[in-house]
Design a protein around this motif. Structure first.
Motif, short mmCIF file in Angstrom:
data_model
loop_
_atom_site.label_atom_id
_atom_site.label_comp_id
_atom_site.label_asym_id
_atom_site.label_seq_id
_atom_site.Cartn_x
_atom_site.Cartn_y
_atom_site.Cartn_z
N ASN A 115 0.82 -1.21 0.00
CA ASN A 115 0.00 0.00 0.00
C ASN A 115 0.85 1.25 0.00
N THR A 116 1.95 1.23 0.73
CA THR A 116 2.85 2.39 0.76
C THR A 116 3.47 2.61 -0.62
N LEU A 117 3.90 1.55 -1.26
CA LEU A 117 4.50 1.67 -2.59
C LEU A 117 3.49 2.15 -3.61
N ILE A 118 2.26 1.64 -3.52
CA ILE A 118 1.22 2.09 -4.45
C ILE A 118 0.92 3.56 -4.26
N GLU A 119 0.92 4.01 -3.02
CA GLU A 119 0.67 5.42 -2.71
C GLU A 119 1.73 6.32 -3.35
N HIS A 120 2.97 5.83 -3.44
CA HIS A 120 4.06 6.67 -3.92
C HIS A 120 4.41 6.44 -5.39
N THR A 121 4.19 5.24 -5.89
CA THR A 121 4.59 4.95 -7.28
C THR A 121 3.43 4.59 -8.19
N GLY A 122 2.23 4.40 -7.63
CA GLY A 122 1.11 3.96 -8.44
C GLY A 122 1.02 2.44 -8.46
N PRO A 123 -0.10 1.89 -8.94
CA PRO A 123 -0.31 0.44 -8.84
C PRO A 123 0.37 -0.40 -9.91
N LYS A 124 0.71 0.18 -11.06
CA LYS A 124 1.13 -0.65 -12.19
C LYS A 124 2.43 -1.40 -11.92
N LYS A 125 3.47 -0.72 -11.51
CA LYS A 125 4.76 -1.38 -11.31
C LYS A 125 4.65 -2.47 -10.25
N ILE A 126 3.95 -2.15 -9.17
CA ILE A 126 3.83 -3.10 -8.06
C ILE A 126 3.07 -4.35 -8.51
N PHE A 127 1.96 -4.15 -9.21
CA PHE A 127 1.13 -5.28 -9.62
C PHE A 127 1.85 -6.16 -10.64
N VAL A 128 2.60 -5.53 -11.54
CA VAL A 128 3.35 -6.30 -12.54
C VAL A 128 4.41 -7.19 -11.86
N VAL A 129 5.16 -6.60 -10.94
CA VAL A 129 6.19 -7.38 -10.24
C VAL A 129 5.57 -8.55 -9.49
N LEU A 130 4.49 -8.29 -8.76
CA LEU A 130 3.85 -9.35 -7.99
C LEU A 130 3.22 -10.39 -8.90
N GLY A 131 2.74 -9.97 -10.05
CA GLY A 131 2.17 -10.92 -11.00
C GLY A 131 3.19 -11.94 -11.47
N PHE A 132 4.40 -11.47 -11.78
CA PHE A 132 5.42 -12.40 -12.25
C PHE A 132 6.01 -13.21 -11.10
N VAL A 133 5.97 -12.68 -9.89
CA VAL A 133 6.33 -13.49 -8.71
C VAL A 133 5.35 -14.65 -8.57
N SER A 134 4.08 -14.38 -8.83
CA SER A 134 3.06 -15.42 -8.77
C SER A 134 3.32 -16.50 -9.81
N VAL A 135 3.73 -16.09 -11.00
CA VAL A 135 4.04 -17.06 -12.07
C VAL A 135 5.13 -18.03 -11.62
N VAL A 136 6.23 -17.48 -11.14
CA VAL A 136 7.39 -18.30 -10.77
C VAL A 136 7.07 -19.20 -9.58
N SER A 137 6.46 -18.63 -8.53
CA SER A 137 6.18 -19.41 -7.33
C SER A 137 5.18 -20.53 -7.60
N THR A 138 4.20 -20.29 -8.46
CA THR A 138 3.22 -21.33 -8.80
C THR A 138 3.88 -22.46 -9.57
N ALA A 139 4.73 -22.12 -10.51
CA ALA A 139 5.42 -23.15 -11.30
C ALA A 139 6.36 -24.00 -10.44
N LEU A 140 6.81 -23.45 -9.33
CA LEU A 140 7.75 -24.16 -8.46
C LEU A 140 7.07 -25.05 -7.41
N VAL A 141 5.74 -24.99 -7.33
CA VAL A 141 5.05 -25.77 -6.30
C VAL A 141 5.33 -27.27 -6.40
N PRO A 142 5.20 -27.93 -7.57
CA PRO A 142 5.49 -29.37 -7.62
C PRO A 142 6.89 -29.72 -7.14
N LEU A 143 7.88 -28.90 -7.51
CA LEU A 143 9.25 -29.15 -7.06
C LEU A 143 9.35 -28.98 -5.55
N SER A 144 8.69 -27.95 -5.01
CA SER A 144 8.77 -27.69 -3.56
C SER A 144 8.14 -28.83 -2.76
#
Length: 514
Positions: A115-144
């Motif tokens: 929320n602090t980052l969105i307040e200062h930088t807007g939602p786009k950068k934050i959401f994009v980064v978290l979106g690709f974190v979701s991609v990687v972490s989900t793909a790694l579930v079977p290995l984990s």
């Protein structure tokens, strides 16, 4: 109106805002779908030789022999089972609760920073980064999973980080891209990601689990879809409609007309040096939203997190039936959200306050009544219980015109702050609810689920009544600043995005030119 920084490439016939709404909703759906995959795969990860109970005694497969007692060729492919890996479906109840709650812990850790980052930088950068974190972490579930429960829990926590931006992004997108007369529809569709995620994940997981691809394919497919959606969103989404080359002048007038002035973050800080957190948290209407949030997500998490378990282990439906039946109520709820969202915008003979109280009461009191009926009807009446289960989730869709819309009406350009509070409450609820349900239903018996439904019925009733008394559809005083263009100094004019056509204390829009 301020000059456009970029030329207009395509107007999508002045419907770009709807494309943004749909794409944002799909990205939100992908984020939540990645979290919900565990809910179903815990049921269908069975008879897999790669996943065996930890600390179980060594097991070997007897070598096949022929009639003379000689070892056959089949003996050469006998499997020596590794006992160092845990079989997912045989995790203890405590471990399951930790796995369910791990994502909530991750979300809780990320709420304030996001929320602090969105307040200062807007939602786009934050959401994009978290979106690709979701991609990687989900793909790694079977290995984990193959690496042990500790690694699996860590990946679940990382997945949970990505959900922290969902509600604030909805608030920002609605505030920036919806016209003032479309807030109900935008909130109804965008918040419907919680239903769409279940509608997609449950039946798809059911099909993949019983296919030759197996349960790991559930996670790989979700990761691929999430990647594609976020690439599209990154390309098409702009935080300010005037910066989008896809928005024409006609649509820009519609989107910006009648809204309070909205400045860049740095310029706004010169006029309003801080977010009025104190005033926000002391507002009765905000507390009504908080109480409604607690009730709403208590009921929602019961359906999303434990619905498949209730259907399969208490009502005794098959795996494929469970996947289908778990998706039906949330699909119906999504359609209810769409209808109610549009209706709440179109109904003019009732005030906004009356409308949000009416729709919220139908959602929460209605769900509470269905929970009471589920507690009364015996599980031997399998079809009746299924219909009541579907009804309890479906009627909650009226919340699109209830407390969700109240957020945008009360908080205006601070709605992302209130949405952040909702996210905080949601992840706390998601953290506590699995522990509570698991403690109350160790055997998934009829009597245990009866108590669970009665407790949730009481929670829904309290939340619904509190919002009915203190809820509001009018903007709070702290949401009306700056009040007029005269409040903006000449050096700030370069940062103006929205030019109001009337006093923002009046929640109406002047007629738009065709």
């Amino acid at each position: 109106m301020e000059s456009r920084p970029t030329p207009v490439l395509c107007c999508f016939k002045n419907k770009t805002r709807y494309l943004i709404l749909i794409l944002t909703t799909l990205c939100l759906t992908a984020i939540l779908s990645n979290l919900l995959t565990l809910n179903f795969t815990l049921i269908c990860m069975t008879d897999d030789p790669d996943y065996i109970i930890e600390d179980a005694p060594p097991t070997t497969t007897a070598a096949p022999t022929d009639e003379d007692g000689n070892t056959t060729v089949a003996a050469t492919i006998a499997i020596n089972i590794d006992t160092s890996v845990k079989k997912p479906e045989q995790y203890s109840g405590e471990t399951k609760s930790i796995l369910f709650g791990a994502t909530a812990i991750g979300t809780l850790m990320a709420v304030l920073p996001v929320n602090t980052l969105i307040e200062h930088t807007g939602p786009k950068k934050i959401f994009v980064v978290l979106g690709f974190v979701s991609v990687v972490s989900t793909a790694l579930v079977p290995l984990s999973v193959s690496m042990g429960v500790s690694v699996f829990i860590a990946i679940r926590v990382i997945q949970g980080l990505t959900a922290a931006a969902c509600m604030p992004v909805i608030g920002c997108m609605t505030s920036d891209w919806a016209t003032l007369l479309e807030h109900g529809a935008f909130m109804g569709i965008a918040t419907g990601y919680t239903q769409l995620a279940s509608v997609f994940t449950m039946p798809v997981s059911g099909e993949l689990c019983v296919s030759s691809l197996g349960w790991p394919a559930v996670y790989y497919l979700h990761a691929i879809i999430t990647f594609v959606l976020f690439v599209m969103w990154t390309y098409l989404y702009h935080e300010k409609p005037r910066n989008s080359p896809w928005v024409g002048e006609k649509e820009l007038r519609r989107v910006t007309e009648g809204k309070p002035l909205k400045l860049s973050t740095s310029e706004r800080a010169k006029i309003i040096p801080f977010v009025p957190y104190g005033k926000i948290i002391r507002t009765r209407a905000v507390w009504a939203i908080i109480m409604a949030t607690i009730a709403n997500f208590s009921g929602m998490h019961l359906i999303l997190l434990w619905g498949p378990t209730y259907l399969s282990q208490t009502l005794l439906f098959s795996v494929k039936q469970t996947g289908l039946y778990a998706a039906i109520p949330t699909l119906l709820q999504f359609f209810v959200k769409l209808i109610v969202g549009f209706a709440s915008d179109k109904i003019r003979f009732l005030s906004d306050t009356v409308k949000v109280k009416l729709f919220n009461s139908i959602a929460m009191i209605g769900m509470g009544v269905f929970f009471v009926l589920l507690a009364i009807v015996p599980v031997s009446e399998q079809i009746v219980c299924l219909l009541l289960f579907i009804g309890s989730a479906t009627i909650l869709g009226f919340n699109a015109g209830g407390f969700f819309k109240s957020v945008t009406l009360v908080a205006r350009h601070y709605n992302h702050v209130v949405m952040g509070i909702i996210t905080l409450i949601t992840c706390l609820n998601q953290l506590i609810m699995p522990l509570l349900v698991q403690a109350l239903t160790p055997n998934n018996s009829e009597g245990e689920w009866r108590l669970v439904y009665l407790i949730h019925a009481a929670i829904m009733g309290v939340g619904g009544v509190f919002f009915f008394v203190f809820g509001s559809g009018d903007p709070a005083e702290w949401a009306l600043l700056p009040a007029t263009p005269n409040d903006i100094k000449p050096e700030h004019l370069g940062a103006v995005e929205y030019i109001p056509t009337m006093k923002p204390s009046v929640y109406q829009v002047a007629p738009t030119e065709n």
